[in-house]
Design an enzyme around this catalytic site. Structure first.
Site, PDB file in Angstrom:
ATOM      1  N   HIS A 107       4.362  -4.179 -10.322  1.00 16.63           N
ATOM      2  CA  HIS A 107       5.114  -4.297  -8.930  1.00 16.63           C
ATOM      3  C   HIS A 107       4.372  -5.000  -7.898  1.00 16.63           C
ATOM      4  O   HIS A 107       3.340  -4.395  -7.182  1.00 16.63           O
ATOM      5  CB  HIS A 107       5.076  -2.746  -8.374  1.00 16.63           C
ATOM      6  CG  HIS A 107       5.938  -2.595  -6.834  1.00 16.63           C
ATOM      7  ND1 HIS A 107       6.994  -1.638  -6.876  1.00 16.63           N
ATOM      8  CD2 HIS A 107       5.822  -3.404  -6.003  1.00 16.63           C
ATOM      9  CE1 HIS A 107       7.355  -1.731  -5.785  1.00 16.63           C
ATOM     10  NE2 HIS A 107       6.778  -2.687  -5.013  1.00 16.63           N
ATOM     11  N   TRP A 200       4.969  -1.125  10.162  1.00 21.27           N
ATOM     12  CA  TRP A 200       5.879  -2.043   9.604  1.00 21.27           C
ATOM     13  C   TRP A 200       6.209  -3.076  10.467  1.00 21.27           C
ATOM     14  O   TRP A 200       6.603  -4.425   9.790  1.00 21.27           O
ATOM     15  CB  TRP A 200       7.217  -1.172   9.348  1.00 21.27           C
ATOM     16  CG  TRP A 200       7.250  -0.398   8.106  1.00 21.27           C
ATOM     17  CD1 TRP A 200       6.842   0.795   7.651  1.00 21.27           C
ATOM     18  CD2 TRP A 200       7.592  -0.935   6.670  1.00 21.27           C
ATOM     19  NE1 TRP A 200       6.737   1.057   6.484  1.00 21.27           N
ATOM     20  CE2 TRP A 200       7.424  -0.034   5.668  1.00 21.27           C
ATOM     21  CE3 TRP A 200       8.024  -2.184   6.460  1.00 21.27           C
ATOM     22  CZ2 TRP A 200       7.629  -0.072   4.451  1.00 21.27           C
ATOM     23  CZ3 TRP A 200       8.324  -2.432   5.113  1.00 21.27           C
ATOM     24  CH2 TRP A 200       7.951  -1.306   4.225  1.00 21.27           C
ATOM     25  N   PHE A 203       3.756  -5.652   9.775  1.00 21.54           N
ATOM     26  CA  PHE A 203       3.866  -6.058   8.290  1.00 21.54           C
ATOM     27  C   PHE A 203       4.847  -7.171   8.170  1.00 21.54           C
ATOM     28  O   PHE A 203       4.902  -8.044   7.635  1.00 21.54           O
ATOM     29  CB  PHE A 203       4.025  -4.835   7.550  1.00 21.54           C
ATOM     30  CG  PHE A 203       4.198  -4.736   6.033  1.00 21.54           C
ATOM     31  CD1 PHE A 203       3.430  -5.460   5.325  1.00 21.54           C
ATOM     32  CD2 PHE A 203       5.034  -4.089   5.199  1.00 21.54           C
ATOM     33  CE1 PHE A 203       3.068  -5.356   4.132  1.00 21.54           C
ATOM     34  CE2 PHE A 203       5.012  -4.189   4.177  1.00 21.54           C
ATOM     35  CZ  PHE A 203       4.178  -4.766   3.313  1.00 21.54           C
ATOM     36  N   GLU A 204       6.034  -6.993   9.002  1.00 20.89           N
ATOM     37  CA  GLU A 204       7.179  -8.019   8.954  1.00 20.89           C
ATOM     38  C   GLU A 204       6.737  -9.135   9.356  1.00 20.89           C
ATOM     39  O   GLU A 204       7.113 -10.316   8.988  1.00 20.89           O
ATOM     40  CB  GLU A 204       8.458  -7.295   9.447  1.00 20.89           C
ATOM     41  CG  GLU A 204       9.049  -6.286   8.280  1.00 20.89           C
ATOM     42  CD  GLU A 204      10.236  -5.435   8.675  1.00 20.89           C
ATOM     43  OE1 GLU A 204      10.612  -5.510  10.172  1.00 20.89           O
ATOM     44  OE2 GLU A 204      10.428  -4.362   7.856  1.00 20.89           O
ATOM     45  N   PHE A 207       4.773 -11.177   7.082  1.00 26.67           N
ATOM     46  CA  PHE A 207       5.777 -11.871   6.281  1.00 26.67           C
ATOM     47  C   PHE A 207       6.183 -13.126   6.843  1.00 26.67           C
ATOM     48  O   PHE A 207       6.141 -13.909   6.090  1.00 26.67           O
ATOM     49  CB  PHE A 207       6.576 -10.949   5.727  1.00 26.67           C
ATOM     50  CG  PHE A 207       6.249 -10.146   4.688  1.00 26.67           C
ATOM     51  CD1 PHE A 207       5.984 -10.834   3.218  1.00 26.67           C
ATOM     52  CD2 PHE A 207       6.227  -8.738   4.448  1.00 26.67           C
ATOM     53  CE1 PHE A 207       5.347  -9.986   2.138  1.00 26.67           C
ATOM     54  CE2 PHE A 207       5.480  -7.944   3.660  1.00 26.67           C
ATOM     55  CZ  PHE A 207       5.277  -8.656   2.533  1.00 26.67           C
ATOM     56  N   GLY A 322      12.399  -4.028   1.412  1.00 31.46           N
ATOM     57  CA  GLY A 322      12.398  -3.911   2.994  1.00 31.46           C
ATOM     58  C   GLY A 322      12.176  -2.358   3.219  1.00 31.46           C
ATOM     59  O   GLY A 322      12.050  -1.629   2.319  1.00 31.46           O
ATOM     60  N   HIS A 352      13.094  -0.241  -5.577  1.00 25.87           N
ATOM     61  CA  HIS A 352      12.509   0.849  -4.566  1.00 25.87           C
ATOM     62  C   HIS A 352      13.180   1.935  -4.414  1.00 25.87           C
ATOM     63  O   HIS A 352      14.188   1.724  -3.973  1.00 25.87           O
ATOM     64  CB  HIS A 352      12.141  -0.238  -3.465  1.00 25.87           C
ATOM     65  CG  HIS A 352      10.834  -1.227  -3.478  1.00 25.87           C
ATOM     66  ND1 HIS A 352      11.195  -2.371  -4.080  1.00 25.87           N
ATOM     67  CD2 HIS A 352       9.832  -1.388  -2.702  1.00 25.87           C
ATOM     68  CE1 HIS A 352      10.204  -3.077  -3.921  1.00 25.87           C
ATOM     69  NE2 HIS A 352       9.256  -2.336  -3.065  1.00 25.87           N
ATOM     70  N   GLU A 355      10.238   5.674  -1.182  1.00 18.68           N
ATOM     71  CA  GLU A 355       9.286   5.109  -0.272  1.00 18.68           C
ATOM     72  C   GLU A 355       9.355   5.892   1.050  1.00 18.68           C
ATOM     73  O   GLU A 355       9.567   4.998   1.928  1.00 18.68           O
ATOM     74  CB  GLU A 355       9.099   3.837  -0.264  1.00 18.68           C
ATOM     75  CG  GLU A 355       7.789   3.210   0.167  1.00 18.68           C
ATOM     76  CD  GLU A 355       7.621   1.912   0.542  1.00 18.68           C
ATOM     77  OE1 GLU A 355       9.049   1.108   0.249  1.00 18.68           O
ATOM     78  OE2 GLU A 355       6.593   1.149   0.553  1.00 18.68           O
ATOM     79  N   HIS A 380       7.563   2.837  -6.292  1.00 18.10           N
ATOM     80  CA  HIS A 380       6.900   3.868  -5.601  1.00 18.10           C
ATOM     81  C   HIS A 380       7.266   5.248  -5.853  1.00 18.10           C
ATOM     82  O   HIS A 380       6.553   5.874  -6.368  1.00 18.10           O
ATOM     83  CB  HIS A 380       7.047   3.856  -3.887  1.00 18.10           C
ATOM     84  CG  HIS A 380       6.502   2.484  -3.419  1.00 18.10           C
ATOM     85  ND1 HIS A 380       5.141   2.185  -3.197  1.00 18.10           N
ATOM     86  CD2 HIS A 380       7.217   1.323  -3.006  1.00 18.10           C
ATOM     87  CE1 HIS A 380       5.020   1.092  -2.739  1.00 18.10           C
ATOM     88  NE2 HIS A 380       6.074   0.409  -2.647  1.00 18.10           N
TER      89      HIS A 380
HETATM   90 ZN   LIG Z   1       7.256  -3.108  -3.172  1.00 16.28          ZN
END
Ligand SMILES: [Zn+2]
Ligand SMILES: *[C@@H]1O[C@H](CO)[C@@H](O)[C@H](O)[C@H]1NC(C)=O
Ligand SMILES: *[C@@H]1O[C@H](CO)[C@@H](O)[C@H](O)[C@H]1NC(C)=O
Ligand SMILES: *[C@@H]1O[C@H](CO)[C@@H](O)[C@H](O)[C@H]1NC(C)=O
Ligand SMILES: *[C@@H]1O[C@H](CO)[C@@H](O)[C@H](O)[C@H]1NC(C)=O
Ligand SMILES: *[C@@H]1O[C@H](CO)[C@@H](O)[C@H](O)[C@H]1NC(C)=O
Ligand SMILES: *[C@@H]1O[C@H](CO)[C@@H](O)[C@H](O)[C@H]1NC(C)=O
Length: 510
Positions: A107, A200, A203-204, A207, A322, A352, A355, A380
C-alpha cells in the site's frame, strides 16, 4: 518469547479444556495460568512460527532491546512521528528492521514514494522549472519550454533558475519549497495540524504541489526509478503501487495517455529488476478519486478493464482514493463497480475502506461494502474492530488489511500508536500486512519506520521475531501475484531472510 507449536484444531481443543478448568479450581493454579498465557501467545501473528536456532538468538536480542526501548520516558510510538523520527533513527531496533528483508510493500501511492529532499535538490534544480504561489499559501510547478499560461489563483510563474541566480542564499527558498511538498514539520505538529480538516487540506495541497513536478515525463521516469531504489535500499523486494496514471507531459506541453504511463512503469520496473536480481518486481493498482461523480468512476472502471486486458500481469487491479469522510461511499458507485462482474471480466479490487473514526456514518459502511464488492484486500481498515461481521468475513476469506500506522497517526485517527486497532488484530493473527501509504508526505521512507511503529508500538513486548517473519511472509501471501509467482518470491525472500538472521552483525556486537 517462546514459540508454541500448537496446530489450530488442537489449540481449540486445549482451549475448551482450559476454559472448563477456570473457576472449578479453588485456588488459581500456576500451571493453568502458564497454559493460558502460552495459548494466548500462540494465537498472535507469528505465534505458531517454528523458530530456528539463529532466529531464537536474534529474538533474545530483540526482546532485550525492546525492553530497553519501552522503559524510556520518551517512548517514540507514544509520540507524534514528526517528533519521534530522530529518536527512531537512533534506535538499534530500527536499524535492525532496516536490514530485515520485509517482503513487499502493498500500500504505497505513486507520487509519495520518494524522499522530498530528492524533489527539492534534484528536480526543482532542473532547467525549465517554473513555480507560482497560490493565494492560500501553497505552490504549483510546471516544466515548460516557453513561459507557461497563468494559473488561476496563483502568482505569475517564475523560472526557478532565474530566481535562484538572483538570490545569494537559496536555503530559505529550498526550505519553503520542501515545506510545501510534504506535511513534515519541525514545529509542534499538534499546533500546525489541529484537526483532520486542516491536515487533510494541507495533504491535498501538497499533492497538487508535487503533481506538476512528477508528471513531467523525464522526472516521471526518474522518480519511479528513484522510488524503486529507495524501497530496495530499505530491503523491500516487491511493490504494489497505487497509481492515478496521470496525464504525463513533455516540455512542449504535449501529453501521454494511460497506456503510455503503464508502459513506462513496466519498462522501468523491467530495467530495475535486470540490474537488481534480488528485487522481485512491481505491479500497479489503478486508482481514481472517490470524490468523482458516478459517470467518471464508471469511465475509470472501463479504462481499468481495458488496461487489465493490455497489461494482464502488470495491472493488479483498481481502487478509489482520497479522503473517505469527504468522498462518496462505495455503495454510491455500486453500479459502476459491478461492471466487470456483469461483463465477466476479472478486475480485482483493492479498496481503501474504514479509514475513518466516524462510526455509524454511511462512509463507515465502506468496510462491509468493499467485501460485498469482492475486494482482494482492505486499505487501512482502521474501523474494522467496530464491524464484527466485516472482520469475520475478512478473516475467513483471507482479505488482508493493509495497516499503515504512521499515516493513521499523521492524519489524526490515533495519537499514541500503542492504541492502534491493529494491536488487537495482530494478537489474533488476523490477515494483515504493514505498509507506509505516503511515506514522503509523512517525512518517512520505505517501510522500516512503519515496521518499527508496528513492532515496538502496537506489537508490544509480545510480538517477536516470528511476528516479523509472518508479517513479511504475509506481504507475499496476500499480494496480487499468482500462486507460482508467490512461491518464487517466497524462495527469494527466504534466502535473504536466512542471511539476515545468521549473518546479523548485531548478534556479534551484543
Ligand atoms: Zn492510501
Ligand atoms: C538528478 O537525478 C538524475 C537521475 O537520478 C541524475 O541523472 C541527475 O544527475 C540528477 N541531477 C541533479 C541536478 O542532481
Ligand atoms: C486553496 O486553493 C485551492 C485552489 O487553488 C483550493 O482547491 C483549496 O481548497 C484552497 N484551500 C483553502 C484552505 O482555501
Ligand atoms: C543561508 O541561510 C541559512 C538560513 O537563513 C543559514 O543557516 C546558512 O548559514 C546560510 N548559508 C550561507 C552559505 O550563507
Ligand atoms: C509554501 O510556499 C509559500 C509560498 O512560497 C510560503 O509562503 C510558505 O511558507 C510555504 N509553506 C511551508 C509550510 O513552508
Ligand atoms: C462528472 O465529472 C466529469 C469529470 O469531472 C465531468 O466532465 C462531468 O460533466 C460530470 N458529470 C456529471 C453528470 O456531473
Ligand atoms: C463477487 O463475487 C460473487 C461470487 O463469486 C459474484 O457472484 C459477484 O458478482 C461478485 N460481485 C462483484 C461486484 O464483483
Amino acid at each position: 518469547m517462546m514459540a508454541v507449536h500448537l496446530q489450530r484444531p488442537l489449540a481449540a481443543m486445549c482451549c475448551l479444556f482450559l476454559y472448563c478448568l477456570i473457576g472449578v479450581l479453588s485456588s488459581p493454579d500456576p500451571r493453568l495460568r502458564e497454559a493460558l498465557i502460552e495459548l494466548e501467545a500462540s494465537m498472535q501473528t507469528g505465534g505458531q512460527m517454528v523458530l530456528t536456532d539463529a532466529e531464537q538468538r536474534l529474538d533474545a536480542l530483540l526482546l532485550k532491546l525492546k525492553q530497553e526501548e519501552m522503559s524510556r520516558e520518551d517512548f517514540p510510538p507514544a509520540m507524534h512521528f514528526f517528533r519521534a523520527k530522530h529518536l527512531i533513527q537512533t534506535s538499534p531496533i530500527f536499524r535492525l528492521l532496516q536490514k530485515m528483508p520485509k517482503g513487499g510493500a502493498l500500500h504505497v501511492h505513486d507520487v509519495s514514494m520518494v524522499d522530498v529532499e530528492w524533489l527539492v535538490k534534484n528536480v526543482t534544480y532542473r532547467p525549465h522549472c517554473y513555480m507560482c504561489s497560490t493565494d492560500n499559501m501553497s505552490v504549483r510547478f510546471i516544466f515548460s519550454s516557453q513561459s507557461p499560461k497563468p494559473l488561476a489563483r496563483c502568482s505569475p510563474w517564475v523560472l526557478l533558475e532565474n530566481l535562484r541566480a538572483k538570490i545569494v542564499n537559496t536555503t530559505d527558498l529550498d526550505n519553503s519549497i520542501r515545506g510545501n511538498l510534504s506535511l513534515f514539520t519541525d514545529r509542534d505538529p499538534e499546533a500546525v495540524y489541529p484537526s483532520q480538516d486542516v491536515v487533510w487540506d494541507r495533504f491535498e495541497q501538497a499533492f497538487q504541489a508535487v503533481w506538476g513536478l512528477v508528471t513531467y515525463a523525464p522526472v516521471f521516469r526518474d522518480y519511479f526509478y528513484q522510488g524503486l531504489t529507495q524501497f530496495y535500499t530499505d530491503n523491500v523486494m516487491y511493490l504494489e503501487l497505487r497509481a492515478m496514471l496521470p496525464e504525463v507531459y513533455e516540455l512542449d506541453g504535449s501529453t501521454h495517455n494511460k497506456a503510455w504511463t503503464m508502459k513506462t512503469y513496466q519498462d522501468i520496473t523491467k530495467q530495475f529488476v535486470s540490474t537488481h536480481p534480488d528485487f522481485f518486481g512491481a505491479r500497479i493498482i489503478f486508482t481514481h478519486q472517490r470524490r468523482a461523480n458516478i459517470s467518471a468512476v464508471a469511465e475509470a472502471v472501463k479504462e481499468a478493464m481495458q488496461l487489465k486486458k493490455d497489461f494482464p500481469d502488470f495491472l493488479a487491479g483498481f481502487d478509489l482514493v482520497g479522503r473517505e469522510d469527504r468522498g462518496k461511499p462505495l455503495w454510491y458507485f455500486r453500479d459502476a463497480l459491478s461492471l466487470p462482474a456483469k461483463k465477466g471480466v476479472q478486475l480485482p479490487y483493492f479498496f481503501h475502506a474504514g479509514e475513518t473514526d466516524l462510526e455509524g456514518t454511511e462512509v463507515d459502511q465502506n468496510l462491509l461494502d468493499a467485501l460485498l464488492l469482492n475486494t482482494s484486500r482492505i486499505g487501512h481498515g482502521f474501523a474494522l474492530l467496530r464491524h464484527p461481521v466485516a472482520k469475520d468475513l475478512s478473516r475467513k476469506r483471507g482479505v488482508a488489511v493493509e495497516v499503515c500506522p504512521i499515516s493513521n497517526q499523521v492524519l489524526k485517527l490515533v495519537n499514541d500508536l500503542r492504541n492502534h486497532p491493529a494491536a488487537a488484530l495482530m494478537l489474533e493473527n488476523h490477515p494483515l500486512v504493514i505498509s507506509s501509504d505516503d511515506p514522503a508526505m509523512f517525512g518517512a521512507s520505505g517501510l522500516s519506520y512503519d515496521f518499527y511503529e508496528a513492532f515496538v508500538g502496537f506489537g508490544g513486548i509480545k510480538s517477536h521475531i516470528g511476528s516479523l517473519k509472518e508479517l513479511a511472509m504475509n506481504s507475499i501471501r496476500y499480494s496480487s501475484l499468482s500462486r507460482e509467482q508467490q512461491k518464487e518470491a517466497l524462495l527469494l525472500w527466504q534466502r535473504r531472510w536466512n542471511t539476515f538472521v545468521t549473518e546479523n552483525e548485531f548478534l556479534k556486537i551484543n
